[in-house]
Design an enzyme around this catalytic site. Structure first.
Site, PDB file in Angstrom:
ATOM      1  N   HIS A  99       0.879  -1.175   0.000  1.00  0.00           N
ATOM      2  CA  HIS A  99       0.000   0.000   0.000  1.00  0.00           C
ATOM      3  C   HIS A  99       0.919   1.228   0.000  1.00  0.00           C
ATOM      4  CE1 HIS A  99      -2.183  -2.879   2.699  1.00  0.00           C
ATOM      5  NE2 HIS A  99      -3.297  -2.370   2.215  1.00  0.00           N
ATOM      6  N   ASP A 102       2.420   2.042   3.431  1.00  0.00           N
ATOM      7  CA  ASP A 102       3.453   1.163   4.001  1.00  0.00           C
ATOM      8  C   ASP A 102       4.847   1.596   3.602  1.00  0.00           C
ATOM      9  OD1 ASP A 102       1.202  -0.481   4.373  1.00  0.00           O
ATOM     10  OD2 ASP A 102       1.635  -1.579   2.530  1.00  0.00           O
ATOM     11  N   GLU A 266      -9.245 -13.767   0.247  1.00  0.00           N
ATOM     12  CA  GLU A 266      -8.386 -14.029   1.410  1.00  0.00           C
ATOM     13  C   GLU A 266      -9.020 -15.109   2.276  1.00  0.00           C
ATOM     14  OE1 GLU A 266      -6.519 -10.725   3.347  1.00  0.00           O
ATOM     15  OE2 GLU A 266      -6.877 -11.587   5.326  1.00  0.00           O
ATOM     16  N   HIS A 269     -10.797 -13.866   5.419  1.00  0.00           N
ATOM     17  CA  HIS A 269     -12.025 -13.125   5.116  1.00  0.00           C
ATOM     18  C   HIS A 269     -13.159 -14.095   4.772  1.00  0.00           C
ATOM     19  CE1 HIS A 269      -9.544  -9.322   3.766  1.00  0.00           C
ATOM     20  NE2 HIS A 269      -9.231  -9.740   4.974  1.00  0.00           N
ATOM     21  N   ASP A 294      -5.087 -14.150  -1.032  1.00  0.00           N
ATOM     22  CA  ASP A 294      -4.315 -13.777   0.151  1.00  0.00           C
ATOM     23  C   ASP A 294      -4.356 -14.990   1.061  1.00  0.00           C
ATOM     24  OD1 ASP A 294      -3.722 -11.275  -0.754  1.00  0.00           O
ATOM     25  OD2 ASP A 294      -4.729 -10.185   0.859  1.00  0.00           O
ATOM     26  N   ASP A 305      -9.958 -11.316  12.552  1.00  0.00           N
ATOM     27  CA  ASP A 305      -9.013 -11.507  11.457  1.00  0.00           C
ATOM     28  C   ASP A 305      -7.579 -11.481  11.993  1.00  0.00           C
ATOM     29  OD1 ASP A 305      -8.074 -11.671   8.902  1.00  0.00           O
ATOM     30  OD2 ASP A 305      -8.492  -9.593   8.366  1.00  0.00           O
TER      31      ASP A 305
HETATM   32  C1  XUL Z   1      -7.224  -6.460   5.457  1.00  0.00           C
HETATM   33  C2  XUL Z   1      -6.576  -6.924   4.207  1.00  0.00           C
HETATM   34  C3  XUL Z   1      -5.788  -5.914   3.474  1.00  0.00           C
HETATM   35  C4  XUL Z   1      -5.805  -6.080   1.992  1.00  0.00           C
HETATM   36  C5  XUL Z   1      -5.087  -4.998   1.238  1.00  0.00           C
HETATM   37  O1  XUL Z   1      -7.945  -7.426   6.125  1.00  0.00           O
HETATM   38  O2  XUL Z   1      -6.646  -8.073   3.879  1.00  0.00           O
HETATM   39  O3  XUL Z   1      -4.472  -5.981   3.950  1.00  0.00           O
HETATM   40  O4  XUL Z   1      -5.226  -7.295   1.622  1.00  0.00           O
HETATM   41  O5  XUL Z   1      -5.539  -3.736   1.559  1.00  0.00           O
HETATM   42 CO    CO Z   2      -5.780  -9.196   2.370  1.00  0.00          CO
END
Ligand code: XUL
Ligand code: CO
Length: 434
Positions: A99, A102, A266, A269, A294, A305
């Site tokens: 990002h 970061d 992810e 998630h 992810d 999470d």
């Molecule tokens: C947050 C998440 C983020 C995204 C990128 O839960 O997964 O880190 O991957 O913004």
């Molecule tokens: Co993520």
């Protein structure tokens, strides 16, 4: 060369019997599986934010890590980059993800933040050239700064919408310049904390228009990577609009973007949304919007999470099974959006977390490939649906009306015979491979 990893060697494949902690037991990048090198199947990426920017805070405690690059200013941002690329080389990860927040210091104004980003992007460019490491995806942090506390694209204030647009443009430019393979949008604050002050109809329109602008800009600059949405049901917001794959698909259809945008799924998630990881992947693949993953699990007791490194081969194998079945990654890959536990203070912890996770993924992918090559699972699945392969059944599907169903059932005296779903037998079959 910094001295941060002075005591940590470069990790290479030594095979399952090795006693060397700093070696891969299962991940041999050159091993060929289903006609492709493992490195090209898995396409590992390290997440800059967790590994180099996160300081170890949790909701009850502050910083636990003590890294020489923590602090403000461009000099420290460059030191962080030096260490990041040293780690990428130590573990042999071919990609990273970042990002804007970061990698660069926040400026006094948008223009200064953008200049800082551009300077770091140039620095990355040199490092990438030297190391051969690529960028899997870039993204904008539209959730940490207080300006985004009520959302970015979905903010009630149009100034924030504009600021988010400018920020995403700068991050897409950065990603494009670095030859990034994809661009991700994760909407941590695109949702609400309470419905009593929220107009969700209006916010959906804003989110849809924003995504159209992203896609328009992608075409304008000739970025040929995927634009991906990363679904998540909640956290930090109480409710997030990109809840899960099914919700995102409905949103893309509504705004005419289903052929333009894919999903970055992810594992943690998926679990938060009440699904399995493989469910989300299989659904995205069946809808033609699978993009990337992810790879980070949650703690099954904590209910939030926790972003832990993967360590459960049977679980991960089912995810890669769906990915391989769908044809594997094209531009996507396996991003470890995972952080150390906050007591794992040593530089070696950071390297070994990735080494272990890469080994887990390699074992899982090999198990998944063996299942596919064996073919029994797919044969059993096909057999279960074989009744639909006849001409009559296909005609029924295409031309049926409820009246026609009624006529058939009466005329042919249809009495359906239930058949076993064979779940335990199939589980036993899978357990032979994992
Ligand atoms: C947050 C998440 C983020 C995204 C990128 O839960 O997964 O880190 O991957 O913004
Ligand atoms: Co993520």
């Amino acid at each position: 060369m910094t001295d941060f990893f002075a005591d940590v060697p470069t990790c290479r494949f030594e095979g399952p019997e090795t006693e060397n902690e700093f070696a891969f037991r299962h991940y041999n990048p050159d091993e060929v599986v289903m006609g492709k090198r493992l490195e090209d199947h898995l396409r590992f990426a390290v997440a800059y934010w967790h590994s180099f920017a996160w300081q170890g805070q949790d909701p009850f405690g502050g910083q636990t890590f003590d890294r020489p690059w923590f602090g403000e200013g461009m000099r420290l941002a460059k030191l962080k980059a030096d260490v990041a690329f040293e780690m990428l080389e130590r573990v042999g990860a071919p990609f990273f993800c970042f990002h804007d927040a970061d990698v660069r210091p926040e400026g006094e104004s948008f223009a200064e933040s953008r200049r800082n980003l551009e300077e770091i992007v140039d620095y990355f460019g040199v490092k990438m050239e030297e190391t051969g490491v690529g960028l899997l995806w870039g993204t904008a942090n539209l959730f940490t700064h207080r300006r985004f506390m009520a959302g970015a694209a979905t903010n009630p204030d149009p100034d924030v919408f504009a600021y988010a647009g400018a920020t995403v443009k700068s991050c897409m430019d950065a990603t494009h310049k670095l030859g990034g393979q994809n661009y991700v949008l994760w909407g941590g604050r695109e949702g609400y904390e309470t419905l009593i002050n929220t107009d969700l109809g209006r916010e959906a329109e804003q989110a849809g228009r924003f995504l159209q602008m992203v896609v328009e800009y992608k075409h304008k600059i000739g970025f040929d990577g995927q634009i991906m949405i990363e679904p998540k049901p909640q956290e930090p917001s109480k409710h997030q609009y990109d809840y899960d794959v099914a919700t995102v698909y409905g949103f893309l259809k509504r705004f005419g973007l289903e052929d333009e945008v894919t999903v970055n799924i992810e594992q943690g998630h998926a679990i938060l949304a009440g699904h399995s990881f493989e469910h989300e992947i299989a659904l995205a693949a069946s809808l033609g919007i699978f993009g990337s993953i992810d790879m980070n699990r949650n703690d099954y007791q904590s209910g939030w999470d926790t972003d832990q490194f993967p360590n459960n081969v049977p679980e991960v194998a089912l995810a890669y099974y769906e990915i391989l079945k769908a044809g594997g990654f094209t531009k996507g890959g396996t991003n470890f959006d995972a952080k150390l536990r906050r007591q794992s203070l040593d530089p070696a912890d950071l390297v070994l977390a990735h080494v272990g996770a890469m080994d887990v993924c390699a074992r899982a992918l090999k198990a998944a490939a063996a299942m596919l090559e064996n073919g029994e699972l797919e044969r059993l699945r096909a057999e279960r649906y074989a009744g639909w392969d006849t001409e009559d059944a296909q005609a029924l599907l295409k031309n049926a009306t409820l009246e026609h169903c009624e006529e058939c059932v009466i005329a042919q005296d249809i009495r359906p015979e239930p058949r076993s779903g064979r779940q335990e037998r199939i589980e036993n079959l899978i357990n032979r491979f994992v």
